[in-house]
Design a protein around this motif. Sequence first.
Motif, PDB file in Angstrom:
ATOM      1  N   GLU A  91       0.830  -1.209   0.000  1.00 30.22           N
ATOM      2  CA  GLU A  91       0.000   0.000   0.000  1.00 30.22           C
ATOM      3  C   GLU A  91       0.860   1.253   0.000  1.00 30.22           C
ATOM      4  O   GLU A  91       2.019   1.232   0.416  1.00 30.22           O
ATOM      5  N   VAL A  93     -10.340   3.004  -2.026  1.00 36.06           N
ATOM      6  CA  VAL A  93      -9.593   4.255  -1.911  1.00 36.06           C
ATOM      7  C   VAL A  93     -10.485   5.364  -2.451  1.00 36.06           C
ATOM      8  O   VAL A  93     -10.845   5.355  -3.628  1.00 36.06           O
ATOM      9  N   GLN A 151       0.789   5.769   0.487  1.00 32.47           N
ATOM     10  CA  GLN A 151       0.149   6.995   0.954  1.00 32.47           C
ATOM     11  C   GLN A 151       1.087   8.170   0.665  1.00 32.47           C
ATOM     12  O   GLN A 151       2.289   7.979   0.454  1.00 32.47           O
ATOM     13  N   ASP A 203      -3.174  -2.191  -4.455  1.00 29.99           N
ATOM     14  CA  ASP A 203      -3.568  -0.899  -3.902  1.00 29.99           C
ATOM     15  C   ASP A 203      -3.410   0.176  -4.967  1.00 29.99           C
ATOM     16  O   ASP A 203      -2.625   0.035  -5.912  1.00 29.99           O
ATOM     17  N   ALA A 253     -12.449   1.900   4.813  1.00 30.66           N
ATOM     18  CA  ALA A 253     -12.203   3.326   4.579  1.00 30.66           C
ATOM     19  C   ALA A 253     -13.416   4.116   5.018  1.00 30.66           C
ATOM     20  O   ALA A 253     -14.529   3.586   5.107  1.00 30.66           O
ATOM     21  N   PHE A 295      -2.997   4.494  -5.253  1.00 31.53           N
ATOM     22  CA  PHE A 295      -2.914   5.840  -4.683  1.00 31.53           C
ATOM     23  C   PHE A 295      -3.223   6.837  -5.781  1.00 31.53           C
ATOM     24  O   PHE A 295      -2.755   6.686  -6.916  1.00 31.53           O
TER      25      PHE A 295
END
Length: 369
Positions: free
Chosen positions: A68, A273, A70, A342, A228, A344
């Motif tokens: 993941e 997300v 961020q 994942d 989330a 982003f």
Amino acid sequence: MSSRRSFLKNTILAGTAISTVPSFGFNIIKGIAPGDSQIIGHGDYKYKIHRDWAKMSVSQNPIFNCHEMQMDSKGRLLMLGDHTANNMFVFDKSGKLLDAWGTRYPGGHGLTLHDEGGEDVLYICDSGWGQDKGGVWFEQAGTVHKTKIDGKLIFTFPDPRTIGVYTHDMKYMPTETCVGPNGDVYIADGYGSNYVLQFSHKGEFIRKFGGMKNENKEHNLNQTHGVAIDYRDKNNPVLVCTSRNEHSFKWYTLDGKYIKTVHMPGAFVCRPVLDDDNIYAGVCWSTTREGKNWVRDTGFVTILDGNNKVVSNPGGEAPVYKDGVLQQMYQAPKPTFNHGHDVFVDEDKNLYICQWNAHRTPPIKLERV
């Protein structure tokens, strides 16, 4: 978890056979070529692939799985993986590797960044899955840690078996966290007992919900891989959870009451997300046209709009609705990803895709076009 365990054991030789890929570690499988600059996606959500975005040498900074990513307040991209030579990679947006740190998370899996009073803090999930020195997979109890941005430990959340929330024989293998509007922390026990555990920001247990034993089966969660906060209705934030083995996202109130399900036929979706009105997710596996699941090198990325309608499947076939019902989704004939884990989304709406079991390769950038 039995399916994942079998898959891991069956594919470990394939995963290690390409572990010595030089430099950027290209995906040269099933027609995926290093120089591939194809445009993927559908409708208003199309992207140019940049496989060599990460400017790093995997021989110097080894990667196992990319889990993941961020972005911190300085605009740096932090990516959590499960190689204990460096659990965390820190990139700038150009893909330059700025830093690598961390050795304590052999099952490094879930990464949440939260602004706490003007300070960036991390919530790191170790799922409990790891490999020993001989390359043999093992499972152990997972952990969730709150750390400073440089990895210095603030505290560890309690194992639910030690505080009377689980019985001693229940598995605890957490995969994801999110932070609610009041600071409460929600932990998805995705590879363990499939509950969502709610704690205060101080680590005090509040409640659990989900699991697999509800009288109404629609309220169950089956492989609670992601969680989330959905702020799209600003007056009514809710929780969206992954039920990956059901090919679904499920919504709950912040105190754990079931609201609804959105089915994602054929897609083993990872964490949701949220960005503006959209939901993005990696699809770690996808059902084949022959009806097989857990097949190596399947999956794509999926994008939902504000009405939770799938509008694009980068790396997959275009979504099709009949009479308002989403039909089975498939990987594109020319695949892009191994196992999308994942997504982003940056401020320019570019995507960065972390992949699991992708031959020890760094993340891929998808440039919005």
